[in-house]
Write an enzyme that holds these catalytic residues in place. Structure first.
Site, PDB file in Angstrom:
ATOM      1  N   ARG A   1      -7.103   2.605  14.334  1.00  0.00           N
ATOM      2  CA  ARG A   1      -8.028   1.477  14.146  1.00  0.00           C
ATOM      3  C   ARG A   1      -7.967   0.520  15.330  1.00  0.00           C
ATOM      4  O   ARG A   1      -8.986  -0.050  15.729  1.00  0.00           O
ATOM      5  CB  ARG A   1      -7.732   0.740  12.830  1.00  0.00           C
ATOM      6  CG  ARG A   1      -8.783  -0.309  12.484  1.00  0.00           C
ATOM      7  CD  ARG A   1      -8.673  -0.787  11.057  1.00  0.00           C
ATOM      8  NE  ARG A   1      -9.224   0.131  10.087  1.00  0.00           N
ATOM      9  CZ  ARG A   1     -10.483   0.108   9.661  1.00  0.00           C
ATOM     10  NH1 ARG A   1     -11.346  -0.761  10.164  1.00  0.00           N
ATOM     11  NH2 ARG A   1     -10.908   0.950   8.752  1.00  0.00           N
TER      12      ARG A   1
ATOM     13  N   GLU B   1       0.823  -1.214   0.000  1.00  0.00           N
ATOM     14  CA  GLU B   1       0.000   0.000   0.000  1.00  0.00           C
ATOM     15  C   GLU B   1       0.851   1.257   0.000  1.00  0.00           C
ATOM     16  O   GLU B   1       0.616   2.183  -0.772  1.00  0.00           O
ATOM     17  CB  GLU B   1      -0.935   0.002   1.216  1.00  0.00           C
ATOM     18  CG  GLU B   1      -1.804   1.250   1.291  1.00  0.00           C
ATOM     19  CD  GLU B   1      -2.697   1.287   2.515  1.00  0.00           C
ATOM     20  OE1 GLU B   1      -3.218   2.379   2.819  1.00  0.00           O
ATOM     21  OE2 GLU B   1      -2.870   0.244   3.180  1.00  0.00           O
TER      22      GLU B   1
ATOM     23  N   GLU C   1     -10.857  -7.866   5.093  1.00  0.00           N
ATOM     24  CA  GLU C   1     -10.171  -7.889   6.383  1.00  0.00           C
ATOM     25  C   GLU C   1     -10.978  -8.464   7.548  1.00  0.00           C
ATOM     26  O   GLU C   1     -10.397  -9.077   8.455  1.00  0.00           O
ATOM     27  CB  GLU C   1      -9.724  -6.466   6.745  1.00  0.00           C
ATOM     28  CG  GLU C   1      -8.643  -5.918   5.832  1.00  0.00           C
ATOM     29  CD  GLU C   1      -8.383  -4.446   6.074  1.00  0.00           C
ATOM     30  OE1 GLU C   1      -7.348  -4.102   6.650  1.00  0.00           O
ATOM     31  OE2 GLU C   1      -9.242  -3.628   5.679  1.00  0.00           O
TER      32      GLU C   1
END
Length: 758
Positions: free
Chosen positions: A307, A229, A689
């Site tokens: 997160r 990413e 995910e």
């Protein structure tokens, strides 16, 4: 096609290293052999004598900005190295082998500095990245102050600590790129990346040219899992610098040995916790300090911690919660995005806490879970109101599917009859929020062309990496245009087709790009509507031809966004951060050999809420794959680093990922029926995910088996069980007369351990 293995013989499944260009050179990196040191000198004389070597480049050859990423990652080390394996320079040669051989001949002289390797070392040295700490205080949702907690008012108070190790991505296709210089400073980059936009920006910055001069494209990548990413620029920028300097194409394909030391891993975490509850088992207060080992630069660490802090509540309702996250700066490769993005580590801590509560208070753990599961309309500590909350349905259906109650009795009976082999069975739930936490990333674009023969060409900003994104986009286009899927073709992801594309990450690839494709197709269908009305008995080709004759555009761009309100991590006040949540429950049964620490995963049952699935076959495959990857993370994949920062695990010889033989002997996956989702394309839910954490069910089942052995030896209290549950950790937790013979290691500097726990 993605997995066919067919290459140029049939023109299918071409990856970056399959692209052939004439007169191509190859690049190999000169990497640091120290984790923290000053660079005194670099001697390239021996390397440059080797036949076929074109040149050596380093930070002095960067024509643009020397830093990429969060403006803190050097393209090449400048005066000092800050992790073992950091690029100092690169050799460009006629072929890959010559380049690697020459790179090994470059001699670097260092002055050693003391490295920070572990979370504890960083905390002691107060070594943190910017944005640290991150805060969440549930009390701020309804007031302006954070009250001081009176712990004496709770019937039960439990506190402790747990560590969760990192994980190597181990994608099948290692990182790499091919750069082809063009005219007037144009440059083409074919990169194995999850974000062509980020590669375009970083190459543009390092070359000192505008983005419109940099064309980045790729058809597919051989796995990413987050590891491609934000790290592709580490290869793409030096390769582009070399290509533009020599005015020839240059290729860089990393060996696994180098990929594993350069490109980052999942973050290792430590969580210190203190919880209070009443005598009935209602969860009242949750205080947690989270620490992640970020490595030498920030990269994705703030988002990962964010997160983690918004998932440590897991599926449980807490009356009050205070979470503080610390971004620990160490002399390691920069930890980066990885499937789950901090949530699996946080939820492992939560399930450890639930286990600790149950064993410290005598409460039944499943009754404790069921009493505190979220319900429709509940609000999380970070301020999200849960709608279409199906965790209780998933829990009940998984319990029934797995025949948990009946099998738990059988497991207990087995354990009573076997002295050195024990079994464990566990139910583990999960909740996962869907959207990027940075709101500007919650957008996507698409480009759709209709040709005169009626065929359709589709481009979108998402990346195919084996998850089936392109297949779903073809399905959406065919459904919206009301034509057979065979009439739709999809070309590569490219910056000249869809600009400013967000990374394919955060499980929103289908949500975002699907909405963009739908938008483009709806525009085209609106343009064709008058011709369909005028000729209702006509066919697709008739309407397309008539539109062309009438000079109506048969090309359209599409755009899609999803909702997200960012959390204020400075004050700790929450918001509706995620668009929606995905829920699931797994039941796993394992058997361990208490003498060796080996284990077998006997059976796994999963119930997953994916809404109205776009493609059940793909979604079930994603659930199975995510589970096995999570199972590897929590039971066998262990990063080994020496105290001086030397990275030991650099290949499959000493880093073990699950094989086919490690998959559950029985594996059942059920998609929750009757579920919908108004906030995503065609009522679907994300799937990439969310299932990964369910792999932890195997680790907690292992712990139950260990617990049975310990109870056999008179040890009935709670015991800490860090992740991963390797054979060594399992065996040492099975305390008996043999483990008693192993001496306690002194907590001083009288010896140097082989590895340290990050």
């Amino acid at each position: 096609m993605h997995q066919s293995g067919e290459k140029h013989t049939s023109g299918e499944a071409v990856y970056v290293d399959d692209v052939r260009v004439a007169d191509c050179l190859h690049l190999a990196f000169v990497l640091s052999t120290k984790a923290s040191a000053k660079i005194l000198s670099v001697d390239t004389s021996e390397a440059l004598k080797i036949d076929g070597v074109e040149c050596y480049i380093d930070h002095r050859d960067v024509p643009g900005k020397p830093l990429i990423g969060q403006n803190d990652t050097p393209v090449f080390a400048i005066e000092q190295v800050t992790f073992y394996g950091q690029p100092i320079g690169a050799v460009i040669a006629k072929d890959a082998e010559t380049a690697r051989r020459a790179a090994n001949k470059v001699k670097v002289t260092y002055e050693d500095l003391k490295p920070l390797v572990t979370i504890e070392q960083a905390f002691e040295a107060k070594s943190f990245h910017k944005f640290s700490p991150l805060n969440i205080h549930s009390s701020l949702l309804d007031s302006d102050t954070v009250p001081v907690v009176d712990w004496s008012k709770f019937d039960h108070v439990v506190s402790g600590s747990v560590k969760i190790g990192g994980q190597e991505h181990f994608y099948l296709e290692t990182s790499g790129c091919l750069v082809i210089p063009g005219e007037v400073n144009d440059v083409e980059v074919i990169s194995s990346t999850q974000s062509v936009n980020d590669v375009q920006g970083e190459v543009s910055s390092s070359l000192g040219i505008p983005r419109h001069k940099v064309f980045v494209r790729v058809k597919r990548i051989g796995g990413g899992f987050g590891g491609k990413e934000s790290t592709a620029g580490i290869m793409a920028c030096p390769t582009a610098i070399a290509a533009m300097k020599l005015r020839r194409p240059v290729r860089c394909i990393l060996e696994r040995f180098d990929d594993m030391v350069m490109t980052g891993t999942r973050h290792a975490f430590r969580v210190d916790y203190k919880v209070g509850l009443d005598k009935e088992g209602k969860l009242l207060n949750f205080d947690a300090q989270l620490f992640n080992n970020c490595g030498h630069t920030l990269d994705q660490s703030k988002g990962v911690m964010g997160r983690a802090a918004t998932h440590i509540d897991s599926v449980y309702k807490w009356t009050n919660a205070d979470f503080i996250g610390h971004l620990c700066k160490t002399n390691l490769q920069s930890a980066t995005a990885y499937r789950g993005f901090g949530a699996p580590q946080a939820m492992y801590a939560t399930e450890t806490i639930m286990t600790h509560i149950a064993e410290a208070t005598g409460l039944d753990i499943n009754e404790l879970r069921e009493k505190n599961l979220y319900s429709e309309g509940d609000r999380t500590p970070f301020g999200m109101t849960l709608t279409e909350c199906n965790i209780r349905r998933c829990w009940t259906e998984c319990k029934e599917l797995s025949k948990y109650d009946k099998r738990k009795i059988a497991v207990d009976e087995y354990n009573s009859k076997h002295k050195y082999k024990k079994r464990g069975i566990v139910l583990t739930p999960t909740k996962y929020g869907i959207s990027f936490s940075i709101n500007q990333l919650n957008q996507a674009g698409a480009l759709v062309h209709i040709y005169l023969d009626g065929s359709v060409l589709l481009n979108h900003g998402g990346m195919e990496m084996g998850q089936g994104l392109h297949t779903k986009m073809l399905q959406i286009a065919a459904r919206c245009l009301e034509i057979p899927i065979e009439m739709v073709n999809l070309h590569e992801t490219a910056t000249d087709k869809v600009p400013n594309a967000s990374p394919t990450a955060a499980s929103v690839g289908s949500d975002l790009n699907g909405l963009a494709v739908q938008d483009a197709c709806n525009k085209l269908m609106a343009r064709l509507a008058p011709f369909k009305k005028a000729n209702p008995t006509g066919k697709w080709l008739d309407w397309v031809t008539k539109a062309y004759v009438e000079r109506i555009s048969l090309s359209a761009t599409g755009f899609g966004i999803i909702h997200s309100d960012p959390v204020d991590y400075v004050t700790g006040k929450g918001a509706e951060l995620y668009s929606y949540c995905v829920y699931g429950v797994a039941c796993s049964e394992v058997e361990i050999d208490c003498m060796t620490g080996d284990h077998r995963l006997l059976r796994t049952d999963i119930v997953m809420d994916v809404g109205d699935s776009l493609n059940p076959a793909l979604d079930i495959g994603q659930i199975e794959g995510a589970f096995v990857q999570g199972y590897g993370m929590f039971t066998m994949e262990e990063l080994k680093v020496a105290p001086n920062g030397f990275w030991i695990t650099r290949g499959p010889g000493n880093y073990k990922i699950p094989s086919a033989d490690d998959a559950p002997r029985e594996f059942h996956v059920k998609l929750l029926k009757g579920s919908s989702n108004k906030k995503a394309i065609f009522s679907s839910r994300a799937v990439g995910e969310p299932p990964l954490f369910l792999g932890a069910s195997a680790a907690f089942a292992i712990r139950e088996a260990v617990k049975a052995y310990r109870m056999q030896h008179g040890l009935n209290g709670y015991f800490r069980f860090d992740s991963p549950a390797t054979p060594e950790r399992i065996r040492m937790a099975c305390v008996d007369q043999f483990t008693d013979k192993i001496p306690e290691l002194p907590n001083d500097n009288s010896f140097t351990p082989w590895t340290v726990q990050l």
